[in-house]
Every structure is written in structure tokens, then in C-alpha cells.
Design an enzyme around this catalytic site. Structure first.
Site, PDB file in Angstrom:
ATOM      1  N   HIS A 119       0.816  -1.214   0.000  1.00 60.72           N
ATOM      2  CA  HIS A 119       0.000   0.000   0.000  1.00 60.72           C
ATOM      3  C   HIS A 119       0.852   1.268   0.000  1.00 60.72           C
ATOM      4  O   HIS A 119       0.621   2.201  -0.778  1.00 60.72           O
ATOM      5  CB  HIS A 119      -0.918  -0.032   1.228  1.00 60.72           C
ATOM      6  CG  HIS A 119      -1.811   1.161   1.309  1.00 60.72           C
ATOM      7  ND1 HIS A 119      -1.529   2.233   2.113  1.00 60.72           N
ATOM      8  CD2 HIS A 119      -2.955   1.464   0.636  1.00 60.72           C
ATOM      9  CE1 HIS A 119      -2.481   3.142   1.955  1.00 60.72           C
ATOM     10  NE2 HIS A 119      -3.359   2.689   1.063  1.00 60.72           N
ATOM     11  N   GLY A 129      -3.619  -7.751 -13.130  1.00 61.27           N
ATOM     12  CA  GLY A 129      -3.152  -7.228 -11.839  1.00 61.27           C
ATOM     13  C   GLY A 129      -1.885  -7.992 -11.494  1.00 61.27           C
ATOM     14  O   GLY A 129      -1.930  -9.013 -10.807  1.00 61.27           O
ATOM     15  N   CYS A 145      -2.328  -3.346 -15.212  1.00 65.94           N
ATOM     16  CA  CYS A 145      -2.341  -2.173 -14.340  1.00 65.94           C
ATOM     17  C   CYS A 145      -1.576  -2.396 -13.046  1.00 65.94           C
ATOM     18  O   CYS A 145      -1.653  -1.581 -12.130  1.00 65.94           O
ATOM     19  CB  CYS A 145      -3.779  -1.738 -14.058  1.00 65.94           C
ATOM     20  SG  CYS A 145      -4.758  -3.003 -13.226  1.00 65.94           S
TER      21      CYS A 145
HETATM   22  C1  PEP Z   1      -2.741  -5.833  -8.869  1.00 70.01           C
HETATM   23  O1  PEP Z   1      -3.053  -6.776  -8.131  1.00 70.01           O
HETATM   24  O2  PEP Z   1      -1.758  -5.870  -9.652  1.00 70.01           O
HETATM   25  C2  PEP Z   1      -3.516  -4.588  -8.851  1.00 70.01           C
HETATM   26  C3  PEP Z   1      -3.308  -3.643  -9.735  1.00 70.01           C
HETATM   27  O3  PEP Z   1      -4.442  -4.417  -7.864  1.00 70.01           O
HETATM   28  P1  PEP Z   1      -4.098  -4.087  -6.339  1.00 70.01           P
HETATM   29  O4  PEP Z   1      -2.640  -3.709  -6.284  1.00 70.01           O
HETATM   30  O5  PEP Z   1      -5.004  -3.000  -5.940  1.00 70.01           O
HETATM   31  O6  PEP Z   1      -4.393  -5.400  -5.685  1.00 70.01           O
END
Ligand code: PEP
Ligand code: MG
Length: 796
Positions: A415, A685, A735
Site C-alpha cells: 500500500h 493485476g 495495471c
Molecule cells: C494488482 O493486483 O496488480 C492490482 C493492480 O491491484 P491491487 O494492487 O489493488 O491489488
């Protein structure tokens, strides 16, 4: 005659302030010719005035406007291609006005006379200018025609440069940005051709590391095009700026070269066997080039990116182009690197407090506020450095006030890393597993220096005020820099609605990931089920809609992909009233998150608030650029349930409303052929996907060295997904943090055929440039029929 009304100008009459008269490229060549002693092949440039005169006199302005009026939908590829082609054909069909043609003819003959050749070979290049437009690069395709001979051919090539103002991509870009197509003007540079037997580029900063004590020279056989396009691995030299000593050199295998043909045009040829492994430059030539680089850098006062060539007939070195280097200057890395290097070399004298992973670049000093317990968060003051065990989503308002962040735990996708990258502040994570935890090694209320380029925290203030690396992203935004248009869309990851306006000027094609959690933590702070129970469901909907609206409005027509909430139970619990509704899970990252909540009777009413907010934004506010994405969807059955629920609530996929799925669980990849039916496409992700493929908890700093998105297993999965999605006409984006942390990962994605990439705000510009170069290289590879051989075996 005033410069602005001239049809063409000779280099010695042009300087760098003439960008609006002759475009950036011509202005730079003029500046070097008129203001410095570096050898530049002589020539002249047609002016923006000449271009506008041509457009008006020929009646093309009117014709082009009419054709553009027929472009009713710029997203309609065939329509865009057809209309752009018609415009280019119309331009080429027009005669060059007699006075411009005469001026070019005369100047071409004068050029020959001055150089003792009746029909000299010249290079014709386009140089874009776009009045009032922040980014001139999309004005033209920067066409270059080498080895052109004869006045009439030159005139044709000038027209071809003009026509390049209306390539499909340029028209698309200007339409999307709302720019007037007829504001753009093009200048053509006509310059003596250097018969390069060898050529290359040089930078006055080592572009790989940001080290500005050395000059980096790259050299290969033939014309420089193949070095610029990355078609050959050139020889490279690192030259010390102070002593001009070659500190390092690498001679590479150079099997092919791009050469001029005696009768005009250029071709790829094999390098003679004895030259393949031979050094392109002599030490004397390296030294001469370095001297030119230094004097150009001194003249411009900034890092420079320079193209050069050696003429085969005379062995003379020529400077072909020079422009300010962008990546390092742009990211303000020079200061970071220089100061960080000084800090490093003085390490013995400095007191290193803690070390960790460099999660968000930057260098800054300030007062450390050590927060060991979330209840102490109120003690945090604006402009302090936040030192804590790990941040959580509901800390975002505090993080926005921080100058830098240091955490005990976490890896590159935790985070703290994600948020600080978005905020553009330096961040060092995972100090605990690198020796001493930040919360132990750093004393509260003391001054510290955070070197987030290297992941080191020092005691005291070690940097001068003007070297503080504050607000790097904001600086990026205000820099008037040029960005190419790319076929692969480059989106931005953005969660905090309050940052949308600020980052809206970045050259991205939209928002590829808007994490809804940010709206909850920025505007709402309360648990959705608590608000429902408290009779304040509408308040939650309104606030959610407000956050979404801000982002959609800031991005104007560009698409915004909102990802439905993906809090983990541990994070939901921190929202007001959350305790009552959230289970205590042994591993929240693998627990009740994403899709599994939406249809669960215990949570579904809260999910409906999200749907209502989206409908409000799209239907009431008319912001139909808002689309959605489903995170953490474990099974095909879940995809079916969630999309059915959405449809029942009035949110159904259609031409105007897209539904994406995060591909972040191996099941999404393995069963992509079945998931395809429920969605328009995927966004990978890579943070969660890597965690789940490699079995590495993404937040666990102890094993963070094992977490690597570049692992072949992850890459194979990505390739497979792209192939499987494309078979059913579904698109694939990515992403996760990977391309923001490892720019070379982008190369793999482009070669795999990804449709778009979404990166952190600070990487949008650089990614755009990388991708443009890669796309150009791939196009050349396909034109020359030389397919690229993958370094690894991605077979599924
Ligand atoms: C990921 O898992 O790569 C993503 C973009 O989502 P988060 O980091 O919010 O889990
Ligand atoms: Mg994820």
C-alpha cells in the site's frame, strides 16, 4: 523580410527561439549552426508560414475541413484510416505553389554551389510546430527522407512531410485532445546528406543510471537510424567529463547496417565479416565526439541527446541533431542521483539509520514522525516524514500531507509503495528485513534524509534546499514536453480523486485503474454497511459519485475504468463502524475480498451502493466515459453471478459501457476462454498475479526478494492470457506496478501484443516514449521481414 513571413530560412539565420517559425528540429539545427562551432551539415528550412501559405493557396484548408467533418467517430478505425488517407492524398495531389517551389529550387541549387556539387544528396526531415499546443510531437510523424537528390524530388519530399501531419495517429490524437487540426504547421529541413559509414547517438548523462559525470556514446556501422530504432546493439563508451578518459567501453557484434545507396534511397546490408566485431570508433574520434557533446551541453545548459555521423568520404564527424535529454531531466533524477551519489561516497561520514527498498524515487530531508500505533496518527503534521510499520488505506489523508514515507514492512507492491508513487513522494519500504526497522532505527521528531533512489535513510539534513526532490510528478506535469502518439494505449493508475485535475495534463489515454477504495478513504471514512444501517445509504452513494465524477470530468472524454471496491477485511475494519461487519481472517489477502463479497448476502447491499453511484455518474451527470472492472474474481461462476447482479441493477455491458475483469488470479488465466464470455477484456493485476503464481505474499518483506513479476512463469501466464483473450476479440491491459518499476517489462508486454498498459502518474511520459520506440522497432522488423526471436520460451 521578417522571419515569420519568409518562405525558407538558412540555418545561420535561425536560432532556438524560432520554434514557432520553423519547428523544434530546424530551430535546434539553426541554433547550433548560428551560435556554436560544432560541425552541422549545412542546409535550410521551409517555414511554418510556407506551409500555411500552401494550405491556403491550394484550397486545402477548406478541403481538409470538409473531409474532417466526415470523421464522425474517431474510434472507428476504418473511418479514421480512410479519411486520413484521403487528406494525405489531397495534399500530395496539389502542386506546390510556384513561389515556394522556386524558393526551394533556388536554395537547393545554392546549397549545391556552396558545397561544390550541382545536385547534392540531401536529407529532408519534418520539423513540427503547433502554435498554442502543448505537445507538438503529434503534429507530424517526424518523417525523414534520406539520400534525396534533385530539386523536384526535394519538393515532393517536402510535400510528403506536409502530408505526414495527417497520419491516422496524428489525426486521432488531435481529435481526442480537442485540438484544431489546422493549427499545426510543418517545416521541412533540407540538409546536406552525411554519407555515414558509421553513426550513433550520445548523451551527456548516462541514461541507464542518471550519472552525469560521464558522457555515453553509442556507435554502429552505417546510418544512425538503426541505433536510434534499437535494430543493432551498438558499441558503447563511457567518457569521464573532466578528463575525457574512456572509463568503460563495450564492443558489440553488429551484423547489419542501414546504408545509403549510390542512386538514392537507403537499404539494410550485412556488415562485412571483418567489421562485425570491430570497434566503430577510434579513441581519437571518441574524444572528439565527447568534446562536441560537452560544448553542446554547455551551450544549452542541460543534459543533451545528440545524433552524430562520420562521412565515409572525408572521415569528418558531423553533429546531425541535438535536443535536450528528457528522461532524467524530466524526472528530476539528476539532482537525486548526484546528491545520492555524493551521499553514498561520503557514507563513512554519514550516519546511516536504516536501509530498505526504494519504492518511490526521490531525495528529501525533514522531520521524522514515528507512528507506532494508528491511534497516534493525529500527531502527524503537514510536511513531516511518516515513519511507521505499514500504512493502510484509511491513512491516505495523512499520507497526502507527508513529505516522504518510510515503512518497516512491505514490498514494491504494498500500500505505501502504491500510494507514494501516486502522490509523487519518496518512499522506502521493508526496512525491517534489511537490518533495522525504521520505527526502531529512526528517532521521533529528529531530522532525517530519505534517499529513496537507493533505499537509505540518513541522520540529519544532508541536502541543500534547492536539491530537495519535492513534487516530482507535479514538475513533470508542468514541463512543456513533447510526447509521441502510440498505438498501444497508455493509461494511468489513479485512485485519489483530488489528484485527477493535477494529473489530467499528463499524456495518458485515460485512467486504466481507479481503485474505488481511495474514494472511501478520501471522502467517506465509514463502513458501507454501517452507513446503510444508520440510514445514510444515499449519503454514501452521493459521496462515491462525487469522487467518480471528479475523475471523469478531469479526464474529459478519456475513458475512466473504476474498479469496484477491493478492500481486504483488515482494511474495511479500520473504516468507522467496520468492526461489526468484518471477520478476523488469518490471511486477509487471500480472504473475503473482491468479487466474493458482491453477491454474498452479508455484503451485497453495500455492493449495490457502488452500482447506484456508477449509474448516477453515467446517467444523471452524463459522464459516460466511466466504465467498471471486477477485481479478485476466483471462478467463472463468480463472474456470472456478479455480472448478472449488475445487470439486474441496470448496469449491463454494451457498446458504450465496458466491463473488465482483473486478471490477477491464476484461474483467470487458465480459464480465460470461459471468462471471456462475461467481459470486454482484462486488466492484468500483476501484483496479485505474481503473488499467487509464485506463492509470495506481496506484503511480506521477508520474502520480497523472491517476488518478481519478470519470472518466466508470470510472463508465460501473461502471454497465454493475451492469446486467449484475443481469440475472442477481448482486449488485454496491465495495471500492476511492474511496468512502473521495471520499464523493460514494458518491452515484453508490447512484444506480447498487449493492447494497453496502465502505469503510475510519474511513469506515464516515459512509458509513452518507450512504447513509441518499441512500436516503431516492431514495425520496422515486420517491414524488413526480420521477426524478433524471444529471449525466453513463452510457450504455454
Ligand atoms: C494488482 O493486483 O496488480 C492490482 C493492480 O491491484 P491491487 O494492487 O489493488 O491489488
Ligand atoms: Mg490486485
Amino acid at each position: 523580410m521578417e522571419k515569420k513571413n519568409a518562405l525558407l530560412l538558412w540555418f545561420e539565420t535561425i536560432n532556438r527561439n524560432d520554434v514557432d517559425v520553423v519547428g523544434g528540429k530546424s530551430a535546434s539545427l539553426g541554433e547550433m549552426t548560428s551560435q556554436t562551432a560544432v560541425p552541422v551539415p549545412y542546409g535550410f528550412a521551409t517555414t511554418a508560414y510556407a506551409y500555411r501559405y500552401f494550405m491556403k493557396k491550394s484550397g486545402l484548408n477548406k478541403k481538409i475541413s470538409e473531409l474532417l467533418n466526415q470523421l464522425t467517430d474517431v474510434e472507428n478505425g476504418p473511418q479514421l484510416r480512410q479519411i486520413s488517407q484521403k487528406i494525405r492524398t489531397a495534399i500530395m495531389a496539389e502542386e506546390m505553389p510556384a513561389d515556394i517551389a522556386e524558393a526551394i529550387r533556388n536554395a537547393y541549387h545554392d546549397l549545391g554551389e556552396k558545397k561544390g556539387e550541382t545536385t547534392p544528396f540531401v536529407a529532408v526531415r519534418s520539423s513540427a510546430t503547433a502554435e498554442d499546443l502543448p505537445d507538438a510531437s503529434f503534429a507530424g510523424q517526424q518523417e525523414t527522407y534520406l539520400n534525396v537528390c534533385g530539386a523536384e524530388d526535394v519538393i515532393t519530399k517536402v510535400k510528403e512531410c506536409y502530408a505526414s501531419t495527417f497520419t491516422d495517429r496524428a489525426v486521432y490524437y488531435r481529435t481526442k485532445q480537442g485540438f484544431d487540426h489546422l493549427d499545426v504547421a510543418l517545416s521541412a529541413v533540407i540538409q546536406m546528406m552525411v554519407f555515414s559509414k558509421a553513426a550513433g547517438v550520445m548523451f551527456t548523462v548516462n541514461v541507464a543510471t542518471g550519472d552525469d559525470t560521464h558522457i555515453l556514446i553509442e556507435a554502429a556501422w552505417g546510418l544512425g537510424e538503426y541505433v536510434v530504432q534499437g535494430m543493432v546493439t551498438p558499441d558503447s563508451y563511457l567518457i569521464d567529463k573532466k578528463t575525457l578518459r574512456i572509463d568503460k567501453h563495450t564492443i558489440n557484434e553488429k551484423k547489419i547496417q542501414f546504408v545509403r545507396m549510390p542512386d538514392g534511397g537507403c537499404e539494410e546490408k550485412l556488415v562485412p565479416t571483418d567489421l562485425i566485431d570491430a570497434a566503430v570508433l577510434t579513441p581519437k574520434q571518441v574524444c572528439e565526439l565527447a568534446e562536441y557533446a560537452l560544448s553542446i551541453e554547455k551551450h544549452y545548459g542541460c543534459y543533451m541527446d545528440i545524433e552524430w555521423g562520420i562521412d565515409e568520404r572525408t572521415n569528418q564527424l558531423w553533429i546531425l541533431q541535438a535536443r535536450p535529454e528528457t528522461v532524467w531531466s524530466w524526472r528530476n533524477k539528476e539532482t537525486i542521483q548526484k546528491t545520492a551519489k555524493e551521499l553514498e561516497s561520503n557514507n563513512k561520514k554519514r550516519e546511516v539509520l536504516v536501509k530498505g527498498m526504494p519504492a518511490s524515487p526521490g531525495l528529501i530531508s525533514g522531520i521524522a514522525r514515528v507512528i507506532c500505533n494508528p491511534s497516534m496518527i493525529d500527531q502527524f503534521k503537514d510536511g513531516e516524514i511518516l515513519v511507521t510499520e505499514m500504512t493502510a488505506p484509511d491513512w491516505v489523508p495523512v499520507m497526502k500531507k507527508a513529505k516522504a514515507i518510510v515503512t518497516d514492512a512491505g514490498g514494491m507492491t504494498c500500500h505505501a509503495s502504491i500510494v507514494s508513487r501516486e502522490l509523487g513522494i519518496p518512499c522506502v519500504v521493508g526496512t525491517k528485513s534489511c537490518g533495522i526497522a525504521g520505527t526502531l532505527g529512526i528517532k521521533n521528531n529528529t531530522v532525517i534524509t530519505v534517499d529513496a533512489a537507493h533505499g537509505i535513510v540518513y541522520a540529519g539534513n544532508l541536502i541543500k534546499p534547492d536539491e530537495q526532490n519535492e513534487k516530482t510528478v507535479q514538475q513533470n506535469v508542468t514541463q512543456s514536453e513533447t510526447f509521441p502518439v502510440t498505438g498501444t494505449k497508455i493509461y494511468m493508475n489513479l485512485g485519489d480523486p483530488d489528484l485527477a485535475e493535477k494529473y489530467s495534463t499528463l499524456p495518458c489515454d485515460g485512467i486504466g485503474l481507479m481503485r474505488e477504495e481511495f474514494i472511501w478513504t478520501t471522502y467517506i471514512h465509514e463502513h458501507p454497511l454501517y452507513m446503510i444501517e444508520d440510514g445514510r445509504a444515499q449519503e454514501a452513494i452521493d459521496k462515491l459519485a462525487e469522487g467518480m465524477q471528479k475523475v471523469c470530468q478531469a479526464m474529459s472524454l478519456r475513458p475512466v475504468t473504476l474498479r469496484f471496491s477491493d478492500f481486504k477485511s483488515s482494511e474495511y475494519r479500520d473504516l468507522k463502524g467496520g468492526d461489526k461487519y468484518e471477520p478476523h481472517e488469518p490471511s486477509a489477502l487471500l480472504g473475503w475480498r473482491g468479487a466474493s463479497r458482491y453477491y454474498d448476502p452479508k455484503y451485497t447491499e453495500a455492493f449495490k451502493l457502488e452500482i447506484k453511484a456508477i449509474k448516477k455518474v453515467r446517467e444523471e451527470y452524463g459522464l459516460t466515459n466511466l466504465h467498471v472492472m471486477i477485481p479478485f474474481c476466483r471462478s467463472v461462476e463468480e463472474a456470472r453471478k456478479v455480472t448478472a447482479l449488475m445487470a439486474a441493477e441496470g448496469l449491463q455491458r454494451g457498446p458504450d459501457f465496458k466491463v473488465w475483469l482483473m486478471a490477477e488470479i491464476p484461474a483467470n488465466i487458465i480459464l480465460a476462454d470461459q471468462f471471456n464470455q462475461f467481459v470486454d477484456g482484462y486488466s492484468i493485476g500483476s501484483n496479485d498475479l505474481t503473488m499467487l503464481i509464485l506463492g509470495c505474499d506481496r506484503d511480506n518483506d521477508t520474502i520480497s526478494h523472491l517476488f518478481d513479476e519478470r519470472n518466466l512463469a508470470v510472463k508465460r501466464a501473461i502471454r497465454h492470457l493475451i492469446d486467449t483473450a484475443h481469440k475472442d476479440g477481448k482486449t488485454v491491459s496491465l495495471c500492476g506496478q511492474a511496468p512502473s518499476v521495471y520499464p523493460d517489462f514494458t518491452e515484453f508486454l508490447i512484444h506480447s501484443g498487449i493492447d494497453s498498459i496502465s502505469v503510475n502518474p510519474d511513469m506515464v511520459g516515459q512509458t509513452k516514449k518507450n512504447v513509441a520506440q518499441l512500436e516503431q522497432r516492431i514495425m520496422l522488423e515486420s517491414l524488413t521481414g526480420r521477426g524478433r526471436i524471444d529471449k525466453e520460451d513463452y510457450t504455454w
